[in-house]
Write a protein that holds these residues in place. Sequence first.
Motif, PDB file in Angstrom:
ATOM      1  N   ALA A   5       0.828  -1.211   0.000  1.00 17.66           N
ATOM      2  CA  ALA A   5       0.000   0.000   0.000  1.00 17.66           C
ATOM      3  C   ALA A   5       0.863   1.262   0.000  1.00 17.66           C
ATOM      4  O   ALA A   5       0.569   2.225  -0.723  1.00 17.66           O
ATOM      5  CB  ALA A   5      -0.926  -0.021   1.216  1.00 17.66           C
ATOM      6  N   PHE A  45      -3.890  -2.151  -6.746  1.00 13.72           N
ATOM      7  CA  PHE A  45      -3.764  -2.602  -5.354  1.00 13.72           C
ATOM      8  C   PHE A  45      -4.307  -4.030  -5.205  1.00 13.72           C
ATOM      9  O   PHE A  45      -3.683  -4.875  -4.560  1.00 13.72           O
ATOM     10  CB  PHE A  45      -4.523  -1.652  -4.432  1.00 13.72           C
ATOM     11  CG  PHE A  45      -4.546  -2.090  -3.003  1.00 13.72           C
ATOM     12  CD1 PHE A  45      -3.384  -2.082  -2.247  1.00 13.72           C
ATOM     13  CD2 PHE A  45      -5.719  -2.540  -2.411  1.00 13.72           C
ATOM     14  CE1 PHE A  45      -3.394  -2.511  -0.927  1.00 13.72           C
ATOM     15  CE2 PHE A  45      -5.739  -2.964  -1.101  1.00 13.72           C
ATOM     16  CZ  PHE A  45      -4.574  -2.947  -0.355  1.00 13.72           C
ATOM     17  N   LEU A  88     -12.857  -0.689  -2.399  1.00  9.99           N
ATOM     18  CA  LEU A  88     -11.994   0.020  -1.432  1.00  9.99           C
ATOM     19  C   LEU A  88     -12.786   1.055  -0.633  1.00  9.99           C
ATOM     20  O   LEU A  88     -12.270   1.627   0.317  1.00  9.99           O
ATOM     21  CB  LEU A  88     -10.861   0.746  -2.170  1.00  9.99           C
ATOM     22  CG  LEU A  88      -9.567  -0.006  -2.420  1.00  9.99           C
ATOM     23  CD1 LEU A  88      -8.562   0.922  -3.094  1.00  9.99           C
ATOM     24  CD2 LEU A  88      -8.969  -0.566  -1.152  1.00  9.99           C
ATOM     25  N   VAL A  90     -13.973   3.955  -1.904  1.00 12.27           N
ATOM     26  CA  VAL A  90     -13.549   5.315  -2.271  1.00 12.27           C
ATOM     27  C   VAL A  90     -14.462   5.843  -3.378  1.00 12.27           C
ATOM     28  O   VAL A  90     -14.729   5.162  -4.358  1.00 12.27           O
ATOM     29  CB  VAL A  90     -12.085   5.321  -2.764  1.00 12.27           C
ATOM     30  CG1 VAL A  90     -11.707   6.706  -3.275  1.00 12.27           C
ATOM     31  CG2 VAL A  90     -11.148   4.896  -1.651  1.00 12.27           C
TER      32      VAL A  90
ATOM     33  N   ASP B  17      -7.372   9.596  -0.483  1.00 14.56           N
ATOM     34  CA  ASP B  17      -8.431   8.647  -0.127  1.00 14.56           C
ATOM     35  C   ASP B  17      -8.029   7.221  -0.489  1.00 14.56           C
ATOM     36  O   ASP B  17      -8.229   6.280   0.289  1.00 14.56           O
ATOM     37  CB  ASP B  17      -9.737   9.005  -0.853  1.00 14.56           C
ATOM     38  CG  ASP B  17     -10.368  10.267  -0.280  1.00 14.56           C
ATOM     39  OD1 ASP B  17      -9.870  10.761   0.757  1.00 14.56           O
ATOM     40  OD2 ASP B  17     -11.342  10.772  -0.878  1.00 14.56           O
ATOM     41  N   VAL B  18      -7.475   7.056  -1.711  1.00 15.34           N
ATOM     42  CA  VAL B  18      -7.096   5.711  -2.152  1.00 15.34           C
ATOM     43  C   VAL B  18      -5.952   5.179  -1.287  1.00 15.34           C
ATOM     44  O   VAL B  18      -5.954   4.012  -0.880  1.00 15.34           O
ATOM     45  CB  VAL B  18      -6.708   5.714  -3.650  1.00 15.34           C
ATOM     46  CG1 VAL B  18      -6.076   4.391  -4.060  1.00 15.34           C
ATOM     47  CG2 VAL B  18      -7.940   5.971  -4.511  1.00 15.34           C
ATOM     48  N   ALA B  19      -4.976   6.050  -0.974  1.00 11.68           N
ATOM     49  CA  ALA B  19      -3.838   5.608  -0.153  1.00 11.68           C
ATOM     50  C   ALA B  19      -4.323   5.156   1.225  1.00 11.68           C
ATOM     51  O   ALA B  19      -3.911   4.108   1.729  1.00 11.68           O
ATOM     52  CB  ALA B  19      -2.825   6.738  -0.020  1.00 11.68           C
ATOM     53  N   ALA B  21      -7.338   4.112   2.028  1.00  7.56           N
ATOM     54  CA  ALA B  21      -8.137   2.890   1.896  1.00  7.56           C
ATOM     55  C   ALA B  21      -7.240   1.675   1.651  1.00  7.56           C
ATOM     56  O   ALA B  21      -7.501   0.586   2.179  1.00  7.56           O
ATOM     57  CB  ALA B  21      -9.138   3.054   0.742  1.00  7.56           C
ATOM     58  N   MET B  22      -6.169   1.867   0.863  1.00  8.27           N
ATOM     59  CA  MET B  22      -5.257   0.747   0.603  1.00  8.27           C
ATOM     60  C   MET B  22      -4.584   0.307   1.890  1.00  8.27           C
ATOM     61  O   MET B  22      -4.466  -0.889   2.168  1.00  8.27           O
ATOM     62  CB  MET B  22      -4.184   1.164  -0.421  1.00  8.27           C
ATOM     63  CG  MET B  22      -4.697   1.288  -1.831  1.00  8.27           C
ATOM     64  SD  MET B  22      -3.386   1.451  -3.069  1.00  8.27           S
ATOM     65  CE  MET B  22      -2.531   2.909  -2.562  1.00  8.27           C
ATOM     66  N   ARG B  23      -4.129   1.285   2.696  1.00  7.74           N
ATOM     67  CA  ARG B  23      -3.445   0.937   3.951  1.00  7.74           C
ATOM     68  C   ARG B  23      -4.411   0.229   4.907  1.00  7.74           C
ATOM     69  O   ARG B  23      -4.045  -0.742   5.563  1.00  7.74           O
ATOM     70  CB  ARG B  23      -2.876   2.199   4.603  1.00  7.74           C
ATOM     71  CG  ARG B  23      -1.690   2.746   3.831  1.00  7.74           C
ATOM     72  CD  ARG B  23      -0.991   3.882   4.573  1.00  7.74           C
ATOM     73  NE  ARG B  23       0.103   4.386   3.775  1.00  7.74           N
ATOM     74  CZ  ARG B  23       0.108   5.564   3.159  1.00  7.74           C
ATOM     75  NH1 ARG B  23      -0.929   6.375   3.261  1.00  7.74           N
ATOM     76  NH2 ARG B  23       1.154   5.942   2.443  1.00  7.74           N
ATOM     77  N   ALA B  25      -7.061  -1.510   4.041  1.00  8.52           N
ATOM     78  CA  ALA B  25      -7.351  -2.851   3.516  1.00  8.52           C
ATOM     79  C   ALA B  25      -6.189  -3.798   3.786  1.00  8.52           C
ATOM     80  O   ALA B  25      -6.397  -4.970   4.133  1.00  8.52           O
ATOM     81  CB  ALA B  25      -7.632  -2.769   2.014  1.00  8.52           C
ATOM     82  N   GLU B  26      -4.976  -3.284   3.660  1.00  8.14           N
ATOM     83  CA  GLU B  26      -3.795  -4.115   3.912  1.00  8.14           C
ATOM     84  C   GLU B  26      -3.737  -4.523   5.384  1.00  8.14           C
ATOM     85  O   GLU B  26      -3.438  -5.672   5.714  1.00  8.14           O
ATOM     86  CB  GLU B  26      -2.531  -3.349   3.529  1.00  8.14           C
ATOM     87  CG  GLU B  26      -1.345  -4.233   3.233  1.00  8.14           C
ATOM     88  CD  GLU B  26      -0.222  -3.434   2.599  1.00  8.14           C
ATOM     89  OE1 GLU B  26       0.086  -3.707   1.438  1.00  8.14           O
ATOM     90  OE2 GLU B  26       0.344  -2.549   3.267  1.00  8.14           O
ATOM     91  N   ASP B  29      -6.250  -7.169   5.992  1.00  5.57           N
ATOM     92  CA  ASP B  29      -5.798  -8.466   5.464  1.00  5.57           C
ATOM     93  C   ASP B  29      -4.849  -9.136   6.440  1.00  5.57           C
ATOM     94  O   ASP B  29      -4.861 -10.348   6.603  1.00  5.57           O
ATOM     95  CB  ASP B  29      -5.061  -8.276   4.132  1.00  5.57           C
ATOM     96  CG  ASP B  29      -6.036  -8.112   2.984  1.00  5.57           C
ATOM     97  OD1 ASP B  29      -7.244  -8.308   3.227  1.00  5.57           O
ATOM     98  OD2 ASP B  29      -5.595  -7.780   1.873  1.00  5.57           O
TER      99      ASP B  29
END
Lengths: 180, 135
Positions: A5, A45, A88, A90, B17-19, B21-23, B25-26, B29
């Motif tokens: 990420a 991602f 996600l 978003v 926002d995407v960054a 959400a990615m963190r 989600a990670e 997980d």
Amino acid sequence: MRLDADTLAQLFEAEGPKLLAFATRRTFDAEQALDVVGEAFATAFERRSKFRGATREEAVGWLYAITRTVLDHQFRRRGVERRALQRLGVEPPPMGEDERRRVEDLAGLADLRAAVARELANLPAAQRDAVRLRVVDELSYDDLAARLGITPDTARARVSRGLRALTAAITPMQEAIDAR
Amino acid sequence: MPADRHDFPALDRLTADVAQAMRAAEAADAAPRARWWRRTPPLAVTLLALAVPSAVALHATTGKGQERGVHVFRCDGGTTVGAAAVLLTGVASVGRCSATPQRGRIVYRCALPGTPGLSRTAGSRAAAPVRRPCA
């Protein structure tokens, strides 16, 4: 190179404007291009474990490949999919008019639009009418055929030939601007 | 072209926002794996849980707790019992053999009358077992 990420967030920050311009040159719409770029990053991602590259350059190339795939889906479905973004959680923010203009400047959209108009004018009249009715007026092939008094198969063939001619003229321009 | 970033507030917001959400989600997980490790007792605890009852059982059958140590002993049936094997074969092995402390050595006697027992010098792993007849 492992894509997690944090790495993707850094890539997004560094490459976002270029990818946005790249997508804008293909959608001719900055706001739609923003959706495309967001979806591309969300997709990257989700597929990060499949990335086999070793360098940052390869990661950037991989992002462009995903962006092209998202664009292909968009053209096929006549709208941007936001499935990966929705997963996600978003929602792409709205784009203001000033920002839209700046993105279009960055993408060199004015030149591209002029080139499209020029190439459209150069098409044979039958193809030009078919392309206009299909792309601008968004008529179905049956309606388009009825309007022009031709069969649907002939309508498809005219639109297809016209778009192919436009693509052949525009693509080198897009690639030249991409390479700048 | 990071210098252009300030000109694109919608892109900036989407990036953030995407960054985020990615963190998130990670982290989500990774969380189930962490919980699994927390639920599972560590290996040392598992080994201790097996070793303590076995040691107590062995202690009880080897002469009032005066033995110097049980490393390897052998019965006439050919059963070799090591420290790890004690954990696994535990009660069965202990039931068949008994160890009696003597001066300077431990004598292991088989439970079956009329079969020879074995002894070894206490504290010396390398010492060869000495056959002694069972009493």
